[in-house]
Design an enzyme around this catalytic site. Structure first.
Site: not given
Length: 497
Positions: A215, A436, A464
């Site tokens: 991320s 995602d 995610h």
């Protein structure tokens, strides 16, 4: 404060190219020393023994400059954690950043240890709380009462009164951040964090940085590869951000991503005989009804209340992983029947609120780092345009995004972290997930192109992040690269877990 609902593959085949491992060797520059000792403040879930009882898990601190323009000036202590390798043929270290910005690497690596046993057989696993996060001079913006008030604010309905309240709350929040953490706010940006990471690399004795970023950690890795391309070892960027997007673009793409994941959740819920709707339309209508009721009649949960804003946060939190969808179904069903405990629990997991009322720095480090990583400061007209467009995509997840808070942020921003180019680095593996919600797939090929030396892998599953999703395919691909140096084939894909 209009909260932001977004800052915690294919098998390798013959013929893949190989990236050689770099031997561990101490840098000629003086990186400072890390004094490793027992971990005394990590609380493991499920009643497991604390990390301090595990001699292979060590914690430490590394002193780095607060301001890299004044290297001999005031220092900042970075908190680190190391899980020593369990094997005999050690290759060096792998540094992790699990995202945010604002997630504690110390806590998360300890919790993720069981999922990383294959990698740990060859590497020491290292993570850290980046500057401005938790133990590393974590940004604080008020006490429990003030944080409870901010996180509970509703996001519906959207009208002029709501806009005025949001603007006032943003100003108050920013002022509290300045009051409690003003000294560090100008220095928490990603470029400085990348420089910190190079100090960590040198301090643990690695000639090059082996790294897994997830991320926001993908942006940190991309910036590191831009600042130190010749020091990149084996790098994997999972669930990538596109650092070039504007606040408006980010808000709209993420709103679309969360709405898509929510619709996938509803379809799965109905398929499994959803408790709050026999079909997707009915289930969605019942959730909408719940959220609208909460704007005027929050549910009592002990001494607290489940507001519409907290309920929306709880829904978003559960969409990060398909594994939490059954719990979300239960939480929504109970809330519709008048019990908000489970949905509030999900919201607290997102905002970093513990049962004793204390907050982690998740909700405060996020804007601190986000706002100094860009010079963009949207006008009121731009915020309203963004919000209107986002609400058309999803009344549940639509908002003005983080631009409203950055507009009044007390520290100046820089665009340096938005320009990445890893030309000259070793190959970088980028993994993008089709389902995602927080870092939508379209950002993956964009970051891959910007880095020049990257290779894209596509994960077809939900959630995610792919590496820790439970996908054996992704796990094998990543570990084969990090351990054996085998690059995935061009165009590689992995099915859903």
């Amino acid at each position: 404060m209009r909260r932001v609902l977004a800052a915690l593959l294919i098998p390798v085949v013959a013929g893949c190219s190989t990236v050689p491992a770099e031997p561990a060797s101490q840098s000629t520059a003086d990186p400072g020393a890390i004094s490793w000792g027992p971990c005394t403040d990590i609380k493991r879930p499920g009643g497991e023994p604390p990390a301090s009882q595990d001699s292979s898990v060590r914690c430490g601190k590394l002193s780095v400059p607060l301001d890299y323009n004044k290297p001999d000036g005031e220092k900042l202590d970075l908190a680190l954690i190391k899980l020593s390798t369990t094997g005999k043929n050690r290759l060096g270290s792998v540094v992790f950043n699990f995202g945010g910005p604002g997630a504690s690497g110390v806590d998360t690596l300890d919790q993720a240890a069981k999922a990383l046993t294959g990698l740990r057989a060859r590497y020491d696993l290292i993570s850290f709380d980046p500057r401005g996060v938790e133990r590393s001079s974590g940004v604080r913006c008020g006490d429990t009462v003030e944080m409870d008030r901010f996180t509970a604010l509703d996001t519906l309905p959207s009208d002029n009164q709501t806009h005025q309240e949001t603007a006032a709350a943003n100003k108050q929040f920013a002022a509290l951040c300045q009051q409690h953490s003003g000294k560090i706010l100008p220095y928490v940006g990603t470029v400085n964090a990348a420089r910190d990471m190079d100090r960590i690399r040198a301090a643990v004795g690695d000639a090059k940085l082996n790294y897994v970023g997830m991320s926001y950690g993908t942006q940190l890795g991309a910036v590191y590869a831009t600042e130190f391309p010749k020091k990149v070892g084996r790098m994997v960027l999972d669930a990538p951000l596109d650092p070039t997007v504007t606040f408006e673009q980010r808000t709209l793409v993420q709103t679309r991503g969360f709405q898509k994941a929510y619709e996938s959740f509803l379809r799965a819920c109905v398929k499994n005989k959803c408790d709050f709707g026999k079909d997707q339309e009915t289930a969605n209508a019942n959730v909408d009804k719940l959220l609208n009721q909460l704007t005027t009649q929050p549910l009592k949960v002990g001494t607290r209340e489940l507001t519409q804003g907290l309920a929306a946060t709880g829904v978003a939190a559960a969409l990060y992983s398909e594994l939490t969808w059954p719990f979300l179904e239960q939480a929504l069903s109970e809330a519709i029947k008048g019990r908000g405990d489970a949905l509030l629990y999900l919201a607290d997991s997102y905002t970093g609120r513990s049962q004793d009322g204390k907050y982690s720095t998740q909700m405060t480090s996020f804007p601190a780092i986000t706002c100094v990583d860009t010079s963009e400061r949207p006008s009121e007209a731009e915020l309203r345009r963004t919000e209107a467009a986002a609400m058309k995509i999803s009344p549940l997840f639509g908002s003005e995004g983080s631009g409203g808070l950055c507009r009044v942020w007390p520290a100046k921003g820089s665009d340096q972290a938005r320009h990445v180019n890893a030309t000259g680095s070793a190959p970088i593996v980028v993994i993008g997930g089709k389902g995602d919600p927080a870092t939508p797939y379209e950002w993956a090929p964009k970051l891959t192109a910007q880095l020049k030396t990257a290779r894209l892998v596509t994960y077809e599953g939900e959630g995610h992040g792919a590496y820790l999703s439970g996908s054996k395919c992704v796990l094998q691909l990543v570990d084969s690269y990090l351990i054996e140096g085998k690059l995935p084939q061009k165009g590689a894909t992995c099915p859903a877990a």
